[in-house]
Design a protein around this motif. Structure first.
Motif: not given
Length: 314
Positions: A18, A20, A61, A153-154, A166-169, A250
């Motif tokens: 991930a 952040p 962000s 990426q979110a 939901v998140r960058h991963q 995701q």
């Protein structure tokens, strides 16, 4: 689309991570301004405006760069003495530096300077298409190592029909054409099947998924299944025994993140016979409700893929 033939494509090592924070490149005011102008022009064609201050560091962000995310995974996963022959970068939505040729850049930083592809505009089917490309090159005899990297990426600077990640991963899967020798709990997982069905209506997906998974797991009472959150939602009556459903949020990377957990499960389980799989196959299935792709992949092996490094971030 017909199934891929049996292949000597072995998943020997994997990494997941991930991210952040924002892209490092967006700390540069010049890069921020170029990206802002590019995305503002793109959004304006659809009658939208970028949120005010989106690209300011104080917003917290600014978004991520697929080139930066994938480069970190390459450096974690591939050692300098392991030249890669093929690299496939798979994603759905664009990143916040869309003017950058990410796959070309990754070919420059990856050991071996591999031939590289970017697969996009296929929604969550993109990593499966990436595997199909890797399989084709492996079958040609001209590819000893193939690296598939799925990223998302979110931050999206405009409204979309479906929620973004939901998140960058990212998840990276290193394949070879020969299995890796088991080392402790390590080993390799051989891809045994890859199927992609286009234009599957939501009303038909449950029956087709059930038929496919029943066929692929026949004779294996201990087969394990990973379903994407979108496939599980489209198939409310899906089986639950030995089935893991990925958490929502995701759509591109979540299935592959969870798949690594299942491939690493029961590492001490003995083989049934010399050369036989350690256990039944691990099957992963996904459905993209917007683009209507149903995709399935199956793995069997002597042990979980080894990351060769400290445990991946979770």
């Amino acid at each position: 689309m017909p199934a891929a033939a049996p292949t000597d494509l072995h998943l020997t090592r994997a990494a997941r991570r991930a991210f952040p924070g924002p892209a490092t490149l967006l700390a540069d005011p010049a890069h921020r301004e170029r990206s802002r102008r590019y995305l503002a022009d793109l959004a304006r064609q659809d009658g939208q405006e970028l949120p005010a201050g989106l690209f300011e560091p104080a917003s917290g962000s600014p978004g991520q760069s697929y080139a930066e995310m994938a480069e970190a995974l390459v450096r974690e996963l591939v050692s300098p003495d392991e030249p890669v022959d093929l690299l496939v970068l798979a994603f759905s939505g664009h990143d916040m530096l869309p003017g950058r040729a990410a796959a070309t850049y990754l070919s420059h930083v990856c050991p071996g300077n591999p031939l590289s592809f970017a697969v996009c505009d296929q929604g969550s089917a993109a990593p499966f298409s990436g595997l199909r490309i890797a399989h084709a090159y492996a079958a040609s005899g001209g590819c000893r190592r193939a690296l598939l990297i799925a990223v998302e990426q979110a931050v999206l600077p405009y409204r979309t029909r479906t929620p973004g990640p939901v998140r960058h991963q990212g998840v990276a899967l290193l394949h070879t054409t020969t299995p890796a020798p088991p080392a402790g709990p390590g080993g390799s997982a051989r891809m045994t099947v890859l199927r992609q069905h286009p234009d599957v209506a939501a009303g038909d997906v449950a029956a087709l998924a059930a038929t496919e998974l029943a066929t692929l797991s026949a004779g294996w009472p201990d087969a394990r299944v990973v379903l994407s959150a979108d496939l599980a939602a489209a198939w409310p009556a899906h089986p639950t025994g030995r089935v893991t459903v990925t958490p929502p949020g995701q759509p591109v990377t979540g299935l592959w993140w969870t798949l690594l957990d299942q491939l690493a499960a029961d590492p001490e389980r003995p083989r049934l016979a010399a050369g036989a799989p350690r256990s039944g196959p691990v099957l992963a299935a996904d459905y993209d409700p917007e683009l209507r792709y149903l995709c399935l992949v199956g793995w069997e092996g002597t042990g979980p893929p080894d990351d060769g490094r400290p445990g991946p971030g979770r």
